[in-house]
Design an enzyme around this catalytic site. Sequence first.
Site, PDB file in Angstrom:
ATOM      1  N   GLU A 179      -5.964  -3.458  -0.174  1.00  0.00           N
ATOM      2  CA  GLU A 179      -6.178  -4.677   0.589  1.00  0.00           C
ATOM      3  C   GLU A 179      -7.457  -5.351  -0.006  1.00  0.00           C
ATOM      4  O   GLU A 179      -7.755  -6.567   0.869  1.00  0.00           O
ATOM      5  CB  GLU A 179      -6.589  -3.955   1.886  1.00  0.00           C
ATOM      6  N   LYS A 231     -13.359  18.069  11.454  1.00  0.00           N
ATOM      7  CA  LYS A 231     -14.281  18.045  12.709  1.00  0.00           C
ATOM      8  C   LYS A 231     -14.217  19.516  13.140  1.00  0.00           C
ATOM      9  O   LYS A 231     -13.349  19.935  13.565  1.00  0.00           O
ATOM     10  CB  LYS A 231     -13.408  16.809  13.744  1.00  0.00           C
ATOM     11  N   THR A 275       0.857  -1.127  -0.020  1.00  0.00           N
ATOM     12  CA  THR A 275       0.040  -0.047  -0.040  1.00  0.00           C
ATOM     13  C   THR A 275       0.970   1.272  -0.155  1.00  0.00           C
ATOM     14  O   THR A 275       2.055   1.108   0.663  1.00  0.00           O
ATOM     15  CB  THR A 275      -0.854   0.103   1.438  1.00  0.00           C
ATOM     16  N   TRP A 312     -18.993  16.273  11.902  1.00  0.00           N
ATOM     17  CA  TRP A 312     -18.113  15.806  10.749  1.00  0.00           C
ATOM     18  C   TRP A 312     -18.652  16.806   9.281  1.00  0.00           C
ATOM     19  O   TRP A 312     -19.621  16.743   9.217  1.00  0.00           O
ATOM     20  CB  TRP A 312     -17.963  14.460  10.690  1.00  0.00           C
TER      21      TRP A 312
END
Length: 547
Positions: free
Chosen positions: A331, A439, A187, A444
């Site tokens: 993944e 935030k 990754t 959010w």
Amino acid sequence: MHSSGLMMNRPLLISGLVQHADENHGDSEIVSRLPNGSTHRYTYHEAHHRSRQLARALLALGANGDDRIGTLAWNTHRHFEIYYAVSGMGAICHTINPRLFPEQITYIANHADDRFVFFDLTFAKLVEALIPACPGVKGWIVLCNRDEMPDSATPNLYCYEELIAAQSADYKWPEFDENTASSLCYTSGTTGNPKGVLYSHRSTLLHALAACLPDSLNVSACDCILPVVPMFHANAWALPYISALTGAKLVLPGPYLDGASLYTLIEEESVTFAAGVPTIWLSLLQHLQAEKLRLSTLQRLMVGGAAAPLSMMQTFDSYGVALIHAWGMTEMSPLGTINAKKRKHLTLTDDEKNHLRIKQGRTPYGVQMKIVDANGQELPHDGKVFGDLLVRGPWIVSHYFRSENVSPLIDGWFPTGDVATIDADGYMQITDRSKDVIKSGGEWISSIDLENIAVAHPAVAEAAVIGAPHPKWDERPLLVVVRKPGQKVSRDELIAFYLGKVAKWWIPDDVVFVDELPHTATGKLSKLTLRQRLREYRFPDVSGNLI
Ligand code: AMP
């Protein structure tokens, strides 16, 4: 006890794909633009032949069983052959992203303990630096003809074409357990060291089968497919496997990924389907618009790796091309969701369709997903509440390579690091990476939503929104914009552009104009670098004083 089924237990092996392509689509073409500028053209029959020659060459060099064999290579027929030869003989094809920093590449090659590394001439300088840092590599194989070999004193430097020419194709692919490791991909690792995802033959085959489905990439033997996504990025989203599985014509762009080169390749080879990250399709669009061109064969573009804005989808509509949103991760092999309609959506109004198509889509059979809150409690699938996205399935990582004693899973589910909503029909929409979500006052704000609005402004070429520190609200959204060449737009005009499109408290507090935005090695916006660059930034108060 359950009784066993009485069916043949034939292993799902990657070699079976290229063998199938040879036996059933032997005359279907693979066309490559090589780094030296030439065009190479052959068939699946020849690709299968040369893959077996290459497997024999690797065995003759002393490669064996579970060796990791690295690549630093563009999308070409040679990389395709390596995919099949290495996995087919039972070894592990480790695709390395050459756009990473040399220190990261060294780390990756040593962590993987690569025995051999194939590389394109483009990366000869990089390899010079890697050779002393990677003593475990027994041979460096240059993807070129003898007369193109670099003038180098390096021992153990081999010429790819020479190695192949020295072997016959008299090689039978070995049969082994389908759970055997087949390929390895690290990754990009925005924090900490890159982590290795070790795919198996079984996971790769199941993933490729699901990825071909009509509600997935919908690839058939009538298609001509162009993976612009590199073969060193999550196995080019499985397209080298899908092409062989379906017998589709395969077009490989080499290092030529700019809008003009892609346009020429698409038209010359009659490409019907292509896949890549949003920045690639943005550069194709800019070329089409600047040169007033049309696309004559292209039907579908798959876009993933980062969120694609609706404005881009609509512009492609005007060229008769469907830009299809998908989401995934290294993944996940990488396919997680694709935005395909359901029957009940066929009668939606244009507005409703647009609302649906910007979502990242729904899972194919094989992937399950859920969203949870900070305490791990499952959240409703109402399309509104957002939470941490978790997934599981037979082509999703269970452990990282060489970290087998630490499980990344939570109760058998893989935490993606993405924050998302899921609606009642199962369509997922990413609102952010968990570390990018803004935030503000305990609530959010989705940076992706705000970026999508900004790029719909006619003067904006590219935009990023990050949370910048704020004394009262903790963080507030800061819009960072690259203007289109020759276009003017002010801070106040951009802020006014948000009115009525999002809740007032979501609207960015300020705008910073830049010449370009930082991107990661896989072509995504690098918010980490952007945050670092703007770490001194402070919002102005109403009188213009910094707060
Ligand atoms: P990689 O492993 O490099 O492919 O990166 C995977 C990450 O890319 C995901 O976890 C997402 O954060 C992001 N990503 C992939 N596809 C999309 C998409 N369609 N929209 C938004 N983010 C995406």
